[in-house]
Each structure stands twice: as C-alpha cells, then as structure tokens.
Motif scaffolding. Structure first.
Motif, PDB file in Angstrom:
ATOM      1  N   SER A 186       0.794  -1.223   0.000  1.00  0.00           N
ATOM      2  CA  SER A 186       0.000   0.000   0.000  1.00  0.00           C
ATOM      3  C   SER A 186       0.825   1.271   0.000  1.00  0.00           C
ATOM      4  O   SER A 186       0.312   2.335  -0.332  1.00  0.00           O
ATOM      5  N   VAL A 187       2.107   1.202   0.355  1.00  0.00           N
ATOM      6  CA  VAL A 187       2.920   2.413   0.416  1.00  0.00           C
ATOM      7  C   VAL A 187       3.415   2.806  -0.972  1.00  0.00           C
ATOM      8  O   VAL A 187       3.191   3.919  -1.444  1.00  0.00           O
ATOM      9  N   ASP A 188       4.094   1.884  -1.662  1.00  0.00           N
ATOM     10  CA  ASP A 188       4.664   2.200  -2.967  1.00  0.00           C
ATOM     11  C   ASP A 188       3.858   1.658  -4.144  1.00  0.00           C
ATOM     12  O   ASP A 188       4.136   2.010  -5.296  1.00  0.00           O
ATOM     13  N   GLY A 189       2.911   0.773  -3.905  1.00  0.00           N
ATOM     14  CA  GLY A 189       2.119   0.220  -4.993  1.00  0.00           C
ATOM     15  C   GLY A 189       2.828  -0.856  -5.787  1.00  0.00           C
ATOM     16  O   GLY A 189       2.368  -1.227  -6.870  1.00  0.00           O
ATOM     17  N   ASP A 190       3.944  -1.378  -5.272  1.00  0.00           N
ATOM     18  CA  ASP A 190       4.651  -2.462  -5.948  1.00  0.00           C
ATOM     19  C   ASP A 190       4.001  -3.794  -5.614  1.00  0.00           C
ATOM     20  O   ASP A 190       3.353  -3.951  -4.580  1.00  0.00           O
ATOM     21  N   ALA A 191       4.166  -4.759  -6.508  1.00  0.00           N
ATOM     22  CA  ALA A 191       3.538  -6.069  -6.343  1.00  0.00           C
ATOM     23  C   ALA A 191       4.517  -7.084  -5.771  1.00  0.00           C
ATOM     24  O   ALA A 191       5.719  -7.045  -6.059  1.00  0.00           O
ATOM     25  N   ALA A 192       4.010  -7.981  -4.957  1.00  0.00           N
ATOM     26  CA  ALA A 192       4.831  -9.049  -4.382  1.00  0.00           C
ATOM     27  C   ALA A 192       5.186 -10.070  -5.456  1.00  0.00           C
ATOM     28  O   ALA A 192       4.413 -10.297  -6.387  1.00  0.00           O
ATOM     29  N   ALA A 213      -5.938  -7.011  -0.827  1.00  0.00           N
ATOM     30  CA  ALA A 213      -6.784  -5.829  -0.689  1.00  0.00           C
ATOM     31  C   ALA A 213      -6.639  -4.884  -1.870  1.00  0.00           C
ATOM     32  O   ALA A 213      -7.620  -4.314  -2.355  1.00  0.00           O
ATOM     33  N   HIS A 214      -5.413  -4.700  -2.352  1.00  0.00           N
ATOM     34  CA  HIS A 214      -5.163  -3.749  -3.437  1.00  0.00           C
ATOM     35  C   HIS A 214      -5.106  -4.422  -4.808  1.00  0.00           C
ATOM     36  O   HIS A 214      -4.833  -3.759  -5.802  1.00  0.00           O
ATOM     37  N   GLY A 215      -5.375  -5.727  -4.848  1.00  0.00           N
ATOM     38  CA  GLY A 215      -5.381  -6.438  -6.115  1.00  0.00           C
ATOM     39  C   GLY A 215      -6.776  -6.708  -6.639  1.00  0.00           C
ATOM     40  O   GLY A 215      -7.031  -6.650  -7.845  1.00  0.00           O
ATOM     41  N   LEU A 216      -7.719  -7.006  -5.729  1.00  0.00           N
ATOM     42  CA  LEU A 216      -9.089  -7.261  -6.144  1.00  0.00           C
ATOM     43  C   LEU A 216      -9.652  -6.049  -6.888  1.00  0.00           C
ATOM     44  O   LEU A 216      -9.552  -4.923  -6.432  1.00  0.00           O
ATOM     45  N   GLY A 217     -10.233  -6.306  -8.048  1.00  0.00           N
ATOM     46  CA  GLY A 217     -10.822  -5.236  -8.835  1.00  0.00           C
ATOM     47  C   GLY A 217      -9.851  -4.515  -9.735  1.00  0.00           C
ATOM     48  O   GLY A 217     -10.266  -3.707 -10.581  1.00  0.00           O
ATOM     49  N   VAL A 218      -8.552  -4.788  -9.580  1.00  0.00           N
ATOM     50  CA  VAL A 218      -7.530  -4.082 -10.359  1.00  0.00           C
ATOM     51  C   VAL A 218      -6.667  -5.050 -11.160  1.00  0.00           C
ATOM     52  O   VAL A 218      -6.397  -4.832 -12.346  1.00  0.00           O
ATOM     53  N   LEU A 219      -6.210  -6.124 -10.534  1.00  0.00           N
ATOM     54  CA  LEU A 219      -5.320  -7.080 -11.188  1.00  0.00           C
ATOM     55  C   LEU A 219      -6.096  -8.329 -11.604  1.00  0.00           C
ATOM     56  O   LEU A 219      -7.166  -8.620 -11.083  1.00  0.00           O
ATOM     57  N   GLY A 220      -5.516  -9.063 -12.536  1.00  0.00           N
ATOM     58  CA  GLY A 220      -6.133 -10.289 -13.002  1.00  0.00           C
ATOM     59  C   GLY A 220      -7.236 -10.031 -14.006  1.00  0.00           C
ATOM     60  O   GLY A 220      -7.710  -8.906 -14.173  1.00  0.00           O
ATOM     61  N   GLU A 221      -7.650 -11.080 -14.680  1.00  0.00           N
ATOM     62  CA  GLU A 221      -8.719 -10.971 -15.679  1.00  0.00           C
ATOM     63  C   GLU A 221      -9.985 -10.410 -15.044  1.00  0.00           C
ATOM     64  O   GLU A 221     -10.541 -10.995 -14.108  1.00  0.00           O
ATOM     65  N   GLY A 222     -10.431  -9.268 -15.539  1.00  0.00           N
ATOM     66  CA  GLY A 222     -11.645  -8.660 -15.015  1.00  0.00           C
ATOM     67  C   GLY A 222     -11.556  -8.236 -13.562  1.00  0.00           C
ATOM     68  O   GLY A 222     -12.562  -8.074 -12.898  1.00  0.00           O
ATOM     69  N   GLY A 223     -10.322  -8.040 -13.054  1.00  0.00           N
ATOM     70  CA  GLY A 223     -10.165  -7.633 -11.664  1.00  0.00           C
ATOM     71  C   GLY A 223     -10.329  -8.752 -10.664  1.00  0.00           C
ATOM     72  O   GLY A 223     -10.669  -8.518  -9.501  1.00  0.00           O
ATOM     73  N   ARG A 224     -10.079  -9.992 -11.076  1.00  0.00           N
ATOM     74  CA  ARG A 224     -10.253 -11.138 -10.184  1.00  0.00           C
ATOM     75  C   ARG A 224      -9.165 -11.250  -9.123  1.00  0.00           C
ATOM     76  O   ARG A 224      -9.241 -12.105  -8.246  1.00  0.00           O
ATOM     77  N   ALA A 321       8.600   9.065  -8.500  1.00  0.00           N
ATOM     78  CA  ALA A 321       7.422   8.233  -8.254  1.00  0.00           C
ATOM     79  C   ALA A 321       7.756   6.788  -8.600  1.00  0.00           C
ATOM     80  O   ALA A 321       8.476   6.518  -9.569  1.00  0.00           O
ATOM     81  N   VAL A 322       7.223   5.869  -7.808  1.00  0.00           N
ATOM     82  CA  VAL A 322       7.459   4.443  -8.029  1.00  0.00           C
ATOM     83  C   VAL A 322       6.538   3.958  -9.144  1.00  0.00           C
ATOM     84  O   VAL A 322       5.354   4.304  -9.182  1.00  0.00           O
ATOM     85  N   LEU A 323       7.079   3.157 -10.061  1.00  0.00           N
ATOM     86  CA  LEU A 323       6.288   2.606 -11.153  1.00  0.00           C
ATOM     87  C   LEU A 323       5.170   1.741 -10.577  1.00  0.00           C
ATOM     88  O   LEU A 323       5.422   0.758  -9.885  1.00  0.00           O
ATOM     89  N   PRO A 324       3.901   2.101 -10.824  1.00  0.00           N
ATOM     90  CA  PRO A 324       2.791   1.358 -10.202  1.00  0.00           C
ATOM     91  C   PRO A 324       2.535   0.029 -10.894  1.00  0.00           C
ATOM     92  O   PRO A 324       2.566  -0.067 -12.116  1.00  0.00           O
ATOM     93  N   GLU A 325       2.264  -0.998 -10.085  1.00  0.00           N
ATOM     94  CA  GLU A 325       1.911  -2.304 -10.631  1.00  0.00           C
ATOM     95  C   GLU A 325       0.429  -2.608 -10.461  1.00  0.00           C
ATOM     96  O   GLU A 325      -0.041  -3.632 -10.907  1.00  0.00           O
ATOM     97  N   ALA A 326      -0.280  -1.682  -9.817  1.00  0.00           N
ATOM     98  CA  ALA A 326      -1.736  -1.807  -9.699  1.00  0.00           C
ATOM     99  C   ALA A 326      -2.318  -0.402  -9.824  1.00  0.00           C
ATOM    100  O   ALA A 326      -2.152   0.228 -10.857  1.00  0.00           O
ATOM    101  N   ALA A 327      -2.990   0.099  -8.779  1.00  0.00           N
ATOM    102  CA  ALA A 327      -3.629   1.408  -8.877  1.00  0.00           C
ATOM    103  C   ALA A 327      -3.112   2.415  -7.862  1.00  0.00           C
ATOM    104  O   ALA A 327      -3.662   3.496  -7.730  1.00  0.00           O
ATOM    105  N   VAL A 328      -2.046   2.081  -7.147  1.00  0.00           N
ATOM    106  CA  VAL A 328      -1.439   2.997  -6.182  1.00  0.00           C
ATOM    107  C   VAL A 328      -0.254   3.685  -6.835  1.00  0.00           C
ATOM    108  O   VAL A 328       0.645   3.022  -7.366  1.00  0.00           O
ATOM    109  N   VAL A 329      -0.237   5.021  -6.803  1.00  0.00           N
ATOM    110  CA  VAL A 329       0.878   5.799  -7.329  1.00  0.00           C
ATOM    111  C   VAL A 329       1.502   6.554  -6.163  1.00  0.00           C
ATOM    112  O   VAL A 329       0.858   7.395  -5.541  1.00  0.00           O
ATOM    113  N   SER A 330       2.758   6.256  -5.864  1.00  0.00           N
ATOM    114  CA  SER A 330       3.453   6.820  -4.723  1.00  0.00           C
ATOM    115  C   SER A 330       4.475   7.849  -5.195  1.00  0.00           C
ATOM    116  O   SER A 330       5.370   7.536  -5.979  1.00  0.00           O
ATOM    117  N   VAL A 331       4.331   9.098  -4.713  1.00  0.00           N
ATOM    118  CA  VAL A 331       5.207  10.199  -5.122  1.00  0.00           C
ATOM    119  C   VAL A 331       5.971  10.674  -3.899  1.00  0.00           C
ATOM    120  O   VAL A 331       5.372  11.094  -2.903  1.00  0.00           O
TER     121      VAL A 331
END
Length: 395
Positions: A186-192, A213-224, A321-331
């Motif tokens: 949640s801080v930088d928006g990077d993915a595990a 929490a930050h992947g549902l609705g954003v990552l995966g096919e149709g936000g799965r 800013a850290v390159l976002p892997e989901a929908a969090v953009v950290s500046v």
C-alpha cells in the motif's frame, strides 16, 4: 466514598505521558488530525481507496439501501448467532467463485479478516514468515498469533527459503509454516513476487497467505485479483484475504481459500466468532459492486491505465514516483513537513491526495499517495497532474 484529595494534586495525572508524546509528534511533524468530509465535495478525489469509482455508483447505493430496508441497519449479532443473512451467504458464494477459490468467509473489515486468517492458521510452535513491507493488520496478526515470526526483506523469496530452513533448528518448532504477504503493497504500490513466494513455500510444505486488498478489482482478468493473475487462486496451499472497502466501494473483509480452511476459521477465528457481523447494507452494496464488475470487467484495465499515465506524466515533470503495478501511485516528498504542506496545497488547488508519513511508511520516507481511480476522465487526469506539479516542494 469521598474522592481521594491526592488525586487532584499536580503530578498525579496518569496520562501526563500523553502530553510528552504529543509534543514529540509535533516536533517531528507527525501530528495527525481528523478532517470530516462533506457529503458532496468539489475536490477531485485521488485520496480514497475507491479504485473503480463504485462507492457512489447508483446500483451499489441502491442495493445498500434496499438491504438496510429489508434486513435492518445492523447485523444484530455475531455471524454465528443472528448476524448471517442470505446476503452474506450469497456474497461469499459469488466472491469465491469470481476470484477462483473454493469458499469464502465475510468479516466486518479487512483488518479483522487478516487477524482471523493469521491467528487461526498458526499456533505456538509454528512459524510465520512476514514480508517487511506488510500492512499493519498482517503485522498485528503475527503479533497476536503467538507463533515465532521471522520478518524477511521486502519481496525476497530467497530470504523466505532461509527463514524456514533456519526454523528447523529451533527446538520448539513443530514444522508448520505460513508465509504472509500483501499482493500489492500500500505504500509504494509495488507487487509481491507471488510466483517466487509460492515456490519457496512449496519447497518446504508451507502455506501462502496473501492479502489481496489492493489487487481485487484491479489485477487479473476482469479484476479477479493478483492470485488469479498469478495462477495461484484455488490452490490447496493458498489462502487470500481481501477488503470490500476498496474496489467494491463498500465495507468489510473476506478470507478465501479451501473449504476446510474456511470451516476452520468459522470455528476458531476470534475476530469472526466474537465480532458483530457485517452490516447488511455493506454486504448488499459489495454484492452489487461485484456483479457490476463481472458485467464490466474493463473497469480494472482502466484503473491500471490511469495509474501508468499518472506515473508517466509526474515523472516527466521531474518528480520521483514508483512505477505502479496496480492502482497505487506513490510520489516521494523531501520530508514529513513538506509532504503535509504539499497535500494541503493540492487541496487548495482542488485536489485531495493521501499523505503518508512515519510510522505509516516502513522506510521513513514521506510520500503523497495517489489513487488511480478507474472512473477518472482524461480531463480530470490533466487537472490532477497540473495541481501536483504546480504545488510540488522545491526542497
């Protein structure tokens, strides 16, 4: 009985230490305040976790209102007594099916879901391996578990191998291990590195518990979700937790996994057993949002596209800013004080942004945290970028 006269004497305040702590916070620029928001604000919102813009979607709000009218304002009791309605059961079925898991269990918050999963799947004598970048709810779950906890460097599968290997020489280790990690931090928006984490776990017969929490609705096919994207959803050694308060625009949390894991939580997880069930309005709203996402899966694609565009334009403007892997953009900001001023200046310019400072950030670096909502228009993106760049601190 008369009051003790000494109780009113100077020096007898049992909370005097709070004054000292407050002054330390003030000196470090870390004072936090509550700022109630109006029901209707002219500010452009890049601070909330409403990733898909569904919190005010008419279908979602109508469903929440209808659930409250039918089932009442509250759940009236714990899930095991009177707090389970048909809405809760339906939400659990559809959430598990959409995300690719065998079963799901809905709780009153994502925080409660993480505490439930971590504490119910561990015990004294077992091992919890925790990524150093994990959310506070996972950290607190580790503390409450009474298991031995090994905190490993952020996103380092090899460190997981070493931590589990090291546990085998401990005299009280009984052989059970669980790796816990956020899917998107949640801080930088990077993915595990979920594939690497799964490989490390399977080499030792350990379980993988992922907060999506930050992947549902954003990552995966149709936000799965991130686990679905990684091909791990539904595996017998994988458990997911998630929140209903981000992409689904409602409130609550859930644990997803094998049916026997969910049955175990129903019988042992204290934050499930002893907590009042999720309010019917929240369950109804989340269910409506999930069905809308199923019908309009491109909302997830749009959220990721907005995040990438914000990152591209802000870094082109000279910001870090850290390159976002989901929908969090950290500046990044130069200091806690500068971050607070920057957020306030953005607000004055018509833009609401998140402001993360210690102790919320594990590396001590203060940031603006932007939510790349999937319902933002191109014009709103222009406005947001302009406000952030024009108010950026020079030092």
């Amino acid at each position: 009985m008369p009051a003790d006269p000494a109780a009113a004497q100077p020096g007898n305040d049992p909370f005097a230490w709070i004054d000292e702590a407050r002054e330390r916070r003030r000196g470090a620029g870390l004072v936090r305040t509550l700022n109630p928001r109006p029901a209707d604000s002219a500010l452009l919102d890049l601070a909330s976790n409403d990733y898909l813009g569904l919190a005010r979607h008419p279908e979602v709000t109508r469903a929440a209102a209808a659930a409250a009218h039918r089932w009442g304002a509250g759940a009236t009791g714990s899930r095991l007594v009177t707090g389970t309605t048909e809405l809760h059961a339906q939400l659990e079925r559809e959430l598990a099916e959409y995300c690719g898991f065998e079963a799901a269990l809905v709780l009153s918050s994502g925080y409660a879901a993480n505490l439930a999963a971590v504490t119910a799947l561990t015990a004294p004598g077992s091992l919890v391996v925790s990524d150093a970048g994990n959310h506070a709810s996972l950290i607190d779950g580790c503390r409450l578990s009474r298991a031995r906890t090994a905190v490993v460097p952020h996103s380092d599968p090899e460190a997981v191998h070493k931590a589990i290997d090291a546990a085998h020489v401990e005299p009280d280790y009984e052989g059970r291990a669980v790796l816990v990690s956020d899917s998107v931090f949640s801080v930088d928006g990077d993915a595990a590195p979920l594939a690497g984490y799964a490989t490390a776990c399977r080499a030792h017969g350990a379980a993988l518990l992922v907060d999506d929490a930050h992947g549902l609705g954003v990552l995966g096919e149709g936000g799965r979700g991130a686990l679905h994207a990684a091909g791990l959803a539904g595996d017998r050694d994988v458990v997911a937790t998630m929140t209903l308060s981000k992409s689904l625009g409602s409130q609550g949390g859930a644990v997803l996994g094998p049916a026997k894991v969910i049955e175990h939580l129903v019988n042992t997880a204290r934050t499930f057993i002893f907590d009042t069930g999720l309010a019917p309005a929240a369950a109804g709203g989340a269910l409506a949002a999930l069905r809308l996402l199923r019908r309009e899966p491109r909302r997830a694609d749009r959220a990721r596209a907005v995040a990438r565009e914000l990152h591209r334009r802000l870094t082109a403007g000279g910001l870090s800013a850290v390159l976002p892997e989901a929908a969090v953009v950290s500046v990044r900001a130069p200091s806690p004080e500068a971050a607070v001023r920057w957020a306030a200046d953005c607000r004055a310019a018509g833009l609401m942004v998140g402001c993360f400072r210690p102790p919320s950030v594990p590396d001590g670096i203060s940031r603006l945290r932007l939510t790349a909502r999937g319902d933002l228009t191109d014009r709103q993106i222009d406005e947001a970028v302009g406000a952030i760049l024009s108010t950026a601190p020079t030092a």
